[in-house]
Design a protein around this motif. Sequence first.
Motif, mmCIF file in Angstrom:
data_model
loop_
_atom_site.group_PDB
_atom_site.id
_atom_site.type_symbol
_atom_site.label_atom_id
_atom_site.label_comp_id
_atom_site.label_asym_id
_atom_site.label_seq_id
_atom_site.Cartn_x
_atom_site.Cartn_y
_atom_site.Cartn_z
ATOM 1 N N SER A 1 22.262 33.196 4.969
ATOM 2 C CA SER A 1 23.501 33.069 5.755
ATOM 3 C C SER A 1 24.123 34.427 6.090
ATOM 4 C CB SER A 1 24.528 32.241 4.977
ATOM 5 O OG SER A 1 25.806 32.400 5.559
ATOM 6 N N TYR B 1 27.157 34.826 7.028
ATOM 7 C CA TYR B 1 28.537 34.773 6.540
ATOM 8 C C TYR B 1 28.571 35.045 5.034
ATOM 9 C CZ TYR B 1 28.200 31.989 10.797
ATOM 10 O OH TYR B 1 27.869 31.535 12.054
ATOM 11 N N LYS C 1 30.079 23.762 3.836
ATOM 12 C CA LYS C 1 29.511 25.023 4.328
ATOM 13 C C LYS C 1 29.609 26.129 3.270
ATOM 14 C CE LYS C 1 30.232 24.250 9.259
ATOM 15 N NZ LYS C 1 30.480 24.933 10.535
ATOM 16 N N VAL C 2 28.689 27.075 3.352
ATOM 17 C CA VAL C 2 28.765 28.283 2.518
ATOM 18 C C VAL C 2 29.074 29.457 3.428
ATOM 19 C CG1 VAL C 2 27.212 27.461 0.715
ATOM 20 C CG2 VAL C 2 26.248 28.632 2.716
ATOM 21 N N ASP D 1 36.941 29.920 4.864
ATOM 22 C CA ASP D 1 35.569 30.295 5.128
ATOM 23 C C ASP D 1 35.406 31.800 4.875
ATOM 24 O OD1 ASP D 1 35.573 30.486 8.790
ATOM 25 O OD2 ASP D 1 36.800 31.486 7.322
ATOM 26 N N SER D 2 34.391 32.414 5.415
ATOM 27 C CA SER D 2 34.095 33.815 5.085
ATOM 28 C C SER D 2 35.230 34.749 5.505
ATOM 29 C CB SER D 2 32.788 34.268 5.748
ATOM 30 O OG SER D 2 32.925 34.316 7.164
HETATM 31 C C1 GSF Z 1 30.687 29.497 8.964
HETATM 32 C C2 GSF Z 1 29.838 29.179 7.757
HETATM 33 C C3 GSF Z 1 28.548 28.462 8.111
HETATM 34 O O1 GSF Z 1 28.366 27.970 9.220
HETATM 35 C C4 GSF Z 1 32.220 31.089 7.740
HETATM 36 O O2 GSF Z 1 32.013 31.050 6.524
HETATM 37 O O3 GSF Z 1 32.541 32.112 8.354
HETATM 38 N N1 GSF Z 1 32.942 29.923 9.753
HETATM 39 C C5 GSF Z 1 32.130 29.804 8.565
HETATM 40 N N2 GSF Z 1 27.651 28.412 7.139
HETATM 41 C C6 GSF Z 1 26.396 27.680 7.326
HETATM 42 C C7 GSF Z 1 25.233 28.387 6.642
HETATM 43 S S1 GSF Z 1 24.575 29.564 7.599
HETATM 44 O O4 GSF Z 1 24.241 29.126 8.821
HETATM 45 O O5 GSF Z 1 25.296 30.687 7.478
HETATM 46 C C8 GSF Z 1 26.518 26.352 6.675
HETATM 47 O O6 GSF Z 1 26.918 26.275 5.523
HETATM 48 N N3 GSF Z 1 26.101 25.301 7.388
HETATM 49 C C9 GSF Z 1 26.068 23.992 6.790
HETATM 50 C C10 GSF Z 1 26.594 22.975 7.750
HETATM 51 O O7 GSF Z 1 26.649 21.808 7.339
HETATM 52 O O8 GSF Z 1 26.930 23.387 8.887
#
Ligand code: GSF
Length: 202
Positions: free
Chosen positions: A9, A11, A48-49, A62-63
Amino acid sequence: MKLIGSLTSPYVRKVRIVLAEKKIDAEFLIDSPWVEGNNISQLNPLGKVPVLVLDDETTLFDSRVIVEYLDNAAPNNRLIPQANRERIAVRRWEALADGVSDAAAAAFLEAKRPDNERSNSWIGRQRQKVALGLAEMERELGENAWCHGNSFSLADIAVACSLGYLNLRFADLNWAEQHPALAKLYEKLMQRPSLIDTVPQG
Ligand code: GSF
């Protein structure tokens, strides 16, 4: 403090770099929202991570929220300026870089869908956001040594995470060839241990 996230990821990488640059200790627990049986939704209802779990069990996401918390949690090595216009300029860089990552991740996920479910127009739309986002980053960076002002900041970290993610998921794009200023910045940033230690593992 515990950081929950994956090794791919952009982020999560942004948070790991901020932790290292600020010299803040946190346990890194690898968990991916794409792995069956992960318990990320218990920590972040959005599933999400990254998620940062504080010592009092508060969960941050989030991040962008996490990195602002961390920058203010330790006085050393300020990564986000405090003056309003400067701070906003750095956060705008982060929004642009994260937006390129968002579009790249969306295109990557869509391309993995079965033939009868995949939308090629949706992939094209996302890849256009990546192309225009890269062009804007290249234009705004120009001949400058750093994305914002005359020092390393969260703007450089966010841009590096986005570029590193493109290397992982869209090597065919060869962004460095079309964007020499970004390529030079990434090469310079990749001398820092905080970036070397967090290169995404596919
Ligand atoms: C985006 C985090 C994200 O999309 C941030 O933390 O800044 N705005 C948030 N994380 C993805 C993993 S990766 O693509 O980085 C995530 O956890 N996706 C799982 C989902 O169900 O969308």
